[in-house]
Design a protein around this motif. Structure first.
Motif, mmCIF file in Angstrom:
data_model
loop_
_atom_site.group_PDB
_atom_site.id
_atom_site.type_symbol
_atom_site.label_atom_id
_atom_site.label_comp_id
_atom_site.label_asym_id
_atom_site.label_seq_id
_atom_site.Cartn_x
_atom_site.Cartn_y
_atom_site.Cartn_z
ATOM 1 N N ASN A 27 0.834 -1.195 0.000
ATOM 2 C CA ASN A 27 0.000 0.000 0.000
ATOM 3 C C ASN A 27 0.872 1.249 0.000
ATOM 4 N N ASN A 28 0.448 2.259 -0.742
ATOM 5 C CA ASN A 28 1.218 3.498 -0.848
ATOM 6 C C ASN A 28 1.523 4.127 0.513
ATOM 7 N N ALA A 29 0.592 4.067 1.443
ATOM 8 C CA ALA A 29 0.788 4.683 2.752
ATOM 9 C C ALA A 29 1.924 4.023 3.534
ATOM 10 N N VAL A 30 2.219 2.772 3.237
ATOM 11 C CA VAL A 30 3.279 2.046 3.944
ATOM 12 C C VAL A 30 4.637 2.693 3.688
ATOM 13 N N TYR A 31 4.827 3.261 2.502
ATOM 14 C CA TYR A 31 6.102 3.907 2.182
ATOM 15 C C TYR A 31 6.413 5.038 3.167
ATOM 16 N N LEU A 32 5.393 5.732 3.630
ATOM 17 C CA LEU A 32 5.613 6.809 4.602
ATOM 18 C C LEU A 32 6.157 6.256 5.915
ATOM 19 N N ARG A 33 5.612 5.129 6.351
ATOM 20 C CA ARG A 33 6.118 4.494 7.570
ATOM 21 C C ARG A 33 7.560 4.057 7.360
ATOM 22 N N TRP A 34 7.846 3.497 6.198
ATOM 23 C CA TRP A 34 9.209 3.052 5.913
ATOM 24 C C TRP A 34 10.193 4.208 5.890
ATOM 25 N N VAL A 35 9.796 5.331 5.290
ATOM 26 C CA VAL A 35 10.675 6.504 5.254
ATOM 27 C C VAL A 35 10.997 6.942 6.676
ATOM 28 N N GLN A 36 9.976 7.019 7.514
ATOM 29 C CA GLN A 36 10.204 7.431 8.900
ATOM 30 C C GLN A 36 11.142 6.453 9.604
ATOM 31 N N GLU A 37 10.887 5.161 9.465
ATOM 32 C CA GLU A 37 11.744 4.160 10.102
ATOM 33 C C GLU A 37 13.187 4.283 9.616
ATOM 34 N N ALA A 38 13.377 4.469 8.312
ATOM 35 C CA ALA A 38 14.724 4.525 7.740
ATOM 36 C C ALA A 38 15.474 5.770 8.203
ATOM 37 N N ILE A 39 14.804 6.918 8.198
ATOM 38 C CA ILE A 39 15.480 8.153 8.597
ATOM 39 C C ILE A 39 15.772 8.157 10.099
ATOM 40 N N HIS A 62 6.586 15.160 2.346
ATOM 41 C CA HIS A 62 7.064 14.014 1.575
ATOM 42 C C HIS A 62 6.562 14.147 0.145
ATOM 43 N N GLU A 63 7.433 13.900 -0.811
ATOM 44 C CA GLU A 63 7.049 13.800 -2.223
ATOM 45 C C GLU A 63 7.485 12.422 -2.693
ATOM 46 N N ILE A 64 6.520 11.606 -3.116
ATOM 47 C CA ILE A 64 6.802 10.213 -3.451
ATOM 48 C C ILE A 64 6.568 9.974 -4.937
ATOM 49 N N VAL A 65 7.525 9.309 -5.560
ATOM 50 C CA VAL A 65 7.369 8.842 -6.940
ATOM 51 C C VAL A 65 7.389 7.318 -6.883
ATOM 52 N N TYR A 66 6.282 6.698 -7.306
ATOM 53 C CA TYR A 66 6.183 5.239 -7.350
ATOM 54 C C TYR A 66 6.527 4.787 -8.763
ATOM 55 N N ARG A 67 7.570 3.965 -8.904
ATOM 56 C CA ARG A 67 7.998 3.500 -10.229
ATOM 57 C C ARG A 67 7.497 2.099 -10.534
ATOM 58 N N GLU A 68 7.563 1.213 -9.552
ATOM 59 C CA GLU A 68 7.128 -0.175 -9.718
ATOM 60 C C GLU A 68 6.519 -0.642 -8.396
ATOM 61 N N VAL A 106 11.570 8.975 -2.526
ATOM 62 C CA VAL A 106 10.858 9.902 -1.653
ATOM 63 C C VAL A 106 11.797 11.043 -1.280
ATOM 64 N N ARG A 107 11.386 12.247 -1.599
ATOM 65 C CA ARG A 107 12.092 13.447 -1.143
ATOM 66 C C ARG A 107 11.301 13.956 0.051
ATOM 67 N N SER A 108 12.007 14.174 1.163
ATOM 68 C CA SER A 108 11.299 14.595 2.366
ATOM 69 C C SER A 108 12.056 15.698 3.083
ATOM 70 N N SER A 109 11.292 16.471 3.829
ATOM 71 C CA SER A 109 11.816 17.570 4.623
ATOM 72 C C SER A 109 11.426 17.308 6.073
ATOM 73 N N TRP A 110 12.390 17.510 6.974
ATOM 74 C CA TRP A 110 12.196 17.212 8.388
ATOM 75 C C TRP A 110 12.635 18.400 9.221
ATOM 76 N N CYS A 111 12.017 18.567 10.382
ATOM 77 C CA CYS A 111 12.366 19.633 11.305
ATOM 78 C C CYS A 111 12.997 19.015 12.550
ATOM 79 N N CYS A 112 14.118 19.576 12.953
ATOM 80 C CA CYS A 112 14.790 19.179 14.184
ATOM 81 C C CYS A 112 14.084 19.888 15.348
#
Length: 134
Positions: A27-39, A62-68, A106-112
């Protein structure tokens, strides 16, 4: 972790059955969880315990491009690269890789954020250099 001019942090992704949607792929929404976990994993890998206790990271955009599409038994890694810092903000590129193929970016911007005040905290030079050593 692989190194080049700007280090890229590699985070292994485990696809679980709850990640799969009615279309049979992740699911597309899962990528957001993965980005957070990875960062967050990247932050914990490069920072001191003191820095982790003093600072948090909050996603701003977050800006997400889904390729496959990705499927349940796919082996996937998230490749996180810091792309810049300014004030209290840091930007990252997270590529999801299956084998040699980039399946999503995924290009993302985060605040410290200060853990005590919960207010934005300027990213100190020593912290920025951990993400962007050159």
């Amino acid at each position: 972790m692989t190194t080049s001019q700007t280090p890229t942090f590699e985070h292994e992704i485990a696809i679980v059955p709850r990640d799969i949607d009615d279309m049979g792929h992740v699911n597309n929404a899962v990528y957001l969880r993965w980005v957070q976990e990875a960062i967050v994993d990247y932050w914990q890998h490069i920072s001191s315990t003191d820095a982790q206790e003093a600072l948090l990271w909050v996603a701003l955009k977050h800006e997400i491009v889904y390729r496959e599409p990705l499927f349940l038994n796919d082996e996937v890694d998230a490749l996180v690269t810091a792309t810049g810092t300014r004030g209290s903000r840091a930007s990252f590129l997270t590529n999801f890789r299956r084998g040699e193929d980039i399946v999503s970016e995924v290009r993302s911007s985060w605040c410290c954020v200060d853990t005590v005040t919960r207010r934005p905290q300027r990213i100190a030079h020593d912290i920025a250099r951990r993400f962007l050593p050159s």
